[in-house]
Enzyme design. Structure first.
Site, PDB file in Angstrom:
ATOM      1  N   GLU A 199      32.208  -5.063 -31.072  1.00  0.00           N
ATOM      2  CA  GLU A 199      31.170  -4.186 -31.646  1.00  0.00           C
ATOM      3  C   GLU A 199      29.875  -4.973 -31.829  1.00  0.00           C
ATOM      4  O   GLU A 199      28.782  -4.457 -31.588  1.00  0.00           O
ATOM      5  CB  GLU A 199      31.630  -3.583 -32.975  1.00  0.00           C
TER       6      GLU A 199
ATOM      7  N   TRP B 114      28.261  -4.818 -28.617  1.00  0.00           N
ATOM      8  CA  TRP B 114      27.408  -3.641 -28.357  1.00  0.00           C
ATOM      9  C   TRP B 114      26.014  -3.855 -28.931  1.00  0.00           C
ATOM     10  O   TRP B 114      25.008  -3.458 -28.345  1.00  0.00           O
ATOM     11  CB  TRP B 114      28.029  -2.377 -28.963  1.00  0.00           C
TER      12      TRP B 114
ATOM     13  N   TRP C 158      14.799  21.360 -23.058  1.00  0.00           N
ATOM     14  CA  TRP C 158      15.097  21.210 -24.489  1.00  0.00           C
ATOM     15  C   TRP C 158      14.568  22.422 -25.245  1.00  0.00           C
ATOM     16  O   TRP C 158      13.501  22.950 -24.931  1.00  0.00           O
ATOM     17  CB  TRP C 158      14.428  19.952 -25.057  1.00  0.00           C
TER      18      TRP C 158
ATOM     19  N   ASN D 270      30.215   5.581 -37.917  1.00  0.00           N
ATOM     20  CA  ASN D 270      29.903   5.616 -36.479  1.00  0.00           C
ATOM     21  C   ASN D 270      30.494   6.827 -35.755  1.00  0.00           C
ATOM     22  O   ASN D 270      29.821   7.471 -34.955  1.00  0.00           O
ATOM     23  CB  ASN D 270      30.391   4.324 -35.809  1.00  0.00           C
TER      24      ASN D 270
ATOM     25  N   TRP E 261      16.987  14.550 -27.868  1.00  0.00           N
ATOM     26  CA  TRP E 261      17.579  13.426 -28.628  1.00  0.00           C
ATOM     27  C   TRP E 261      16.515  12.652 -29.397  1.00  0.00           C
ATOM     28  O   TRP E 261      16.801  12.053 -30.434  1.00  0.00           O
ATOM     29  CB  TRP E 261      18.373  12.497 -27.706  1.00  0.00           C
TER      30      TRP E 261
ATOM     31  N   TRP F 150      21.530   6.897 -29.228  1.00  0.00           N
ATOM     32  CA  TRP F 150      21.122   8.288 -28.975  1.00  0.00           C
ATOM     33  C   TRP F 150      21.129   8.562 -27.470  1.00  0.00           C
ATOM     34  O   TRP F 150      21.575   9.614 -27.024  1.00  0.00           O
ATOM     35  CB  TRP F 150      19.744   8.578 -29.587  1.00  0.00           C
TER      36      TRP F 150
HETATM   37  P1  FAD Z   1      31.390  -2.114 -37.817  1.00  0.00           P
HETATM   38  O1  FAD Z   1      32.382  -1.223 -37.150  1.00  0.00           O
HETATM   39  O2  FAD Z   1      31.866  -2.945 -38.928  1.00  0.00           O
HETATM   40  O3  FAD Z   1      30.755  -3.014 -36.666  1.00  0.00           O
HETATM   41  C1  FAD Z   1      30.192  -4.314 -36.900  1.00  0.00           C
HETATM   42  C2  FAD Z   1      28.784  -4.388 -36.401  1.00  0.00           C
HETATM   43  O4  FAD Z   1      28.735  -4.170 -35.004  1.00  0.00           O
HETATM   44  C3  FAD Z   1      27.864  -3.333 -36.997  1.00  0.00           C
HETATM   45  O5  FAD Z   1      27.382  -3.724 -38.253  1.00  0.00           O
HETATM   46  C4  FAD Z   1      26.777  -3.235 -35.946  1.00  0.00           C
HETATM   47  O6  FAD Z   1      25.827  -4.271 -36.089  1.00  0.00           O
HETATM   48  C5  FAD Z   1      27.551  -3.459 -34.660  1.00  0.00           C
HETATM   49  N1  FAD Z   1      27.906  -2.158 -34.074  1.00  0.00           N
HETATM   50  C6  FAD Z   1      28.974  -1.386 -34.339  1.00  0.00           C
HETATM   51  N2  FAD Z   1      28.957  -0.277 -33.558  1.00  0.00           N
HETATM   52  C7  FAD Z   1      27.849  -0.366 -32.799  1.00  0.00           C
HETATM   53  C8  FAD Z   1      27.285   0.453 -31.792  1.00  0.00           C
HETATM   54  N3  FAD Z   1      27.845   1.614 -31.398  1.00  0.00           N
HETATM   55  N4  FAD Z   1      26.106   0.060 -31.235  1.00  0.00           N
HETATM   56  C9  FAD Z   1      25.530  -1.093 -31.602  1.00  0.00           C
HETATM   57  N5  FAD Z   1      26.020  -1.917 -32.536  1.00  0.00           N
HETATM   58  C10 FAD Z   1      27.171  -1.552 -33.127  1.00  0.00           C
HETATM   59  N6  FAD Z   1      23.629   1.000 -35.570  1.00  0.00           N
HETATM   60  C11 FAD Z   1      22.628   0.321 -36.167  1.00  0.00           C
HETATM   61  O7  FAD Z   1      22.818  -0.831 -36.547  1.00  0.00           O
HETATM   62  N7  FAD Z   1      21.401   0.887 -36.330  1.00  0.00           N
HETATM   63  C12 FAD Z   1      21.124   2.155 -35.906  1.00  0.00           C
HETATM   64  O8  FAD Z   1      19.984   2.621 -36.054  1.00  0.00           O
HETATM   65  C13 FAD Z   1      22.174   2.900 -35.311  1.00  0.00           C
HETATM   66  N8  FAD Z   1      21.970   4.181 -34.900  1.00  0.00           N
HETATM   67  C14 FAD Z   1      22.987   4.864 -34.302  1.00  0.00           C
HETATM   68  C15 FAD Z   1      22.758   6.175 -33.852  1.00  0.00           C
HETATM   69  C16 FAD Z   1      23.769   6.907 -33.251  1.00  0.00           C
HETATM   70  C17 FAD Z   1      23.505   8.298 -32.728  1.00  0.00           C
HETATM   71  C18 FAD Z   1      25.043   6.318 -33.084  1.00  0.00           C
HETATM   72  C19 FAD Z   1      26.165   7.084 -32.437  1.00  0.00           C
HETATM   73  C20 FAD Z   1      25.281   5.025 -33.521  1.00  0.00           C
HETATM   74  C21 FAD Z   1      24.266   4.284 -34.115  1.00  0.00           C
HETATM   75  N9  FAD Z   1      24.471   2.949 -34.555  1.00  0.00           N
HETATM   76  C22 FAD Z   1      23.443   2.259 -35.133  1.00  0.00           C
HETATM   77  C23 FAD Z   1      25.726   2.224 -34.238  1.00  0.00           C
HETATM   78  C24 FAD Z   1      26.841   2.293 -35.280  1.00  0.00           C
HETATM   79  O9  FAD Z   1      27.052   3.607 -35.699  1.00  0.00           O
HETATM   80  C25 FAD Z   1      26.571   1.421 -36.498  1.00  0.00           C
HETATM   81  O10 FAD Z   1      26.184   0.123 -36.109  1.00  0.00           O
HETATM   82  C26 FAD Z   1      27.848   1.307 -37.358  1.00  0.00           C
HETATM   83  O11 FAD Z   1      28.262   2.574 -37.762  1.00  0.00           O
HETATM   84  C27 FAD Z   1      27.583   0.422 -38.544  1.00  0.00           C
HETATM   85  O12 FAD Z   1      28.692   0.393 -39.374  1.00  0.00           O
HETATM   86  P2  FAD Z   1      29.484  -0.935 -39.655  1.00  0.00           P
HETATM   87  O13 FAD Z   1      28.531  -2.019 -39.956  1.00  0.00           O
HETATM   88  O14 FAD Z   1      30.503  -0.605 -40.684  1.00  0.00           O
HETATM   89  O15 FAD Z   1      30.170  -1.186 -38.244  1.00  0.00           O
END
Ligand code: FAD
Length: 449
Positions: A276, A279, A307, A342, A360, A383
């Site tokens: 993650e 990502w 749209w 997420n 979006w 997005w």
């Molecule tokens: P954990 O599951 O604990 O993951 C650890 C770390 O990995 C996160 O803190 C984050 O830095 C990174 N990570 C996890 N999932 C993703 C992912 N899909 N993409 C990129 N990095 C990820 N994340 C943001 O940090 N900022 C945003 O503005 C943001 N906008 C989003 C918008 C949409 C529409 C979607 C679907 C996802 C978005 N995310 C964003 C990704 C993700 O949802 C969050 O990073 C995650 O929910 C953060 O929770 P966590 O720290 O508990 O994640």
């Protein structure tokens, strides 16, 4: 002659003392260190949204207190960075400015220009990523557009990750320059102060470290499976801390690998968690190579989507009144706490784009304003992923069914009950759009591209 002028350390999104190479290098020089944060008004930068401003306010207070404990200070200034730094150099006699790099187009341009105009040595460092976006290349020297091969290549470079310790003391300049008062920046909302529900967070380096430790000691076990469940507390919630650089990915990496080496956490959980972070790295790689991702579809053709402009439906979505309980729970969680799980972000975003056929970019802007972890790379890339126009995106014909998603990931309905207590009563609105009709409409619109 050895240069003994002070070094300005310009904090940006690296609001921490540990594993901060700009600060560590300045401190190791033995010269006086002047830490500064600039509320930057350079044109071309995206301004932080409301929730981010709330976070920034608290994080700067925490950083200032940590610096004071080292016998130092945090100087606050507002204005275009070039003008502020030029003035600081003139006022303090500083002979160098150090900072840690950022990767969005506006910041990259600004920093390159500063390197040319400032009358001082400038040095930049990597505090925000495991790999620099330009270091990970395909066999033919190109940037990646698909996550799996990107991560294979990126991870292969991470055998030895080092973390810099925090300094115990910093040398002060003979005289401190003036600083703005943080309260004058009015980052904390007033009239109304909508931030009551944000008390679940502890912005700052100590809060970030505690989150990581709690996650690794309590929640990483089962993360691989449980990370998709919004009803249980299984993810790290490190995203705002990582965005503001209160903790760096190298620190998270090393702590996770250290735990994995003890055998106390299963590899499937630690590897999933690290991927993650992968990502996050990938999205920064994409942003660096495609600086326009917040405003332009990465894949051509999507510019022709018809749209819909539907202010009423958009408002119902933002307020959590769509009549789809999982979407509404997520949107209300977001409004109340600045965060959304997420899995629910994916469902709520897909609902806006596919069920409502709303661009979006409108959703991206709403998230930008309301998320405490709002991040240009991660928000725009995700997005675009949901809409189907991003790098390595979800296929356009995948339309999440919010009902079956709820049954699968919130099986007892605990998450929905928490945020939508009136669900199941006559007070809960009927669906604003019929799922089968909306699905057909989306497939027709997207299939025509
Ligand atoms: P954990 O599951 O604990 O993951 C650890 C770390 O990995 C996160 O803190 C984050 O830095 C990174 N990570 C996890 N999932 C993703 C992912 N899909 N993409 C990129 N990095 C990820 N994340 C943001 O940090 N900022 C945003 O503005 C943001 N906008 C989003 C918008 C949409 C529409 C979607 C679907 C996802 C978005 N995310 C964003 C990704 C993700 O949802 C969050 O990073 C995650 O929910 C953060 O929770 P966590 O720290 O508990 O994640």
């Amino acid at each position: 002659m050895i240069d003994a002028g002070p070094v300005i350390v310009w904090f940006r999104r690296d609001l921490r003392l540990a594993d901060n190479p700009a600060l560590a290098t300045a401190a190791a020089s033995g010269r006086p260190v002047i830490p500064i944060y600039i509320l930057d008004e350079t044109p071309g930068l995206r301004r932080p949204g409301g929730a981010s401003r709330w976070w920034l306010d608290k994080s700067l207070r925490a950083l200032a207190a940590s610096l004071e404990a080292l016998g130092s200070r945090l100087i606050l200034r507002r204005g275009p960075a070039a003008a502020v730094l030029e003035e600081m150099i003139a006022q303090t006699g500083a002979s160098a400015v150090f900072w840690n790099r950022l990767y969005d187009g506006g910041a990259v341009e600004r920093d390159m220009a500063l390197k040319k105009v400032l009358a001082a040595e400038t040095r930049s460092f990597n505090a925000a990523l495991l790999n620099e976006p330009w270091e990970v290349k395909t066999g033919t020297g190109k940037d990646y557009s698909v996550f799996t091969p990107y991560w294979r290549a990126a991870r292969g470079r991470l055998d030895k990750v080092d973390v810099l310790p925090a300094r115990r003391r910093l040398t002060s300049p003979e005289q401190w320059p003036d600083s703005d008062g943080l309260s004058d920046w009015k980052l904390h909302p007033t009239n109304p102060d909508w931030s009551e529900g944000f008390s679940v967070w502890t912005p700052g380096e100590a809060g970030a470290r505690r989150r990581l430790d709690t996650f690794l000691s309590q929640s990483i076990k089962g993360y691989g499976e449980g990370r998709d469940r919004p009803d249980i507390d299984q993810t790290s919630r490190l995203s705002p801390h990582l965005h503001f650089g209160e903790i760096g990915p190298r620190q998270v990496w090393v702590a996770t690998q250290t735990l994995a080496a003890t055998g106390e956490a299963a590899l499937r959980d630690t590897e999933k968690f690290l991927s993650e972070l992968g990502w996050r790295e990938f999205n920064h790689h994409v942003l660096f190579h495609h600086p326009q991702i917040a405003t332009e579809n990465l894949k051509g053709g999507f510019g022709r989507i018809p749209w819909r402009k539907d202010i009423k439906a958009f408002r119902a979505w933002t307020e959590g009144r769509t009549g789809y309980p999982l979407v509404d729970a997520g949107m209300r969680e977001l409004w109340a706490t600045g965060f959304m799980h997420n899995r629910v972000r994916m469902v709520a975003a897909s609902f806006l784009v596919k069920h409502l056929l709303i661009d979006w970019r409108e959703g991206e802007r709403w998230f930008w304003d309301t998320l405490v972890d709002a991040d240009l790379a991660n928000n725009a890339a995700n997005w675009q992923w949901v809409a189907g126009c991003g790098a390595d995106a979800s296929p356009w014909f995948r339309v999440f069914n919010p009902q079956t998603q709820a049954e699968k990931f919130d099986p007892d309905g605990a998450y929905v009950r928490r945020w939508v207590p009136e669900f199941g009563t006559s007070a809960y609105p009927a669906p604003i759009v019929d799922h089968a009709m909306a699905r057909k409409r989306a497939l027709a619109a997207l299939g025509n591209l």
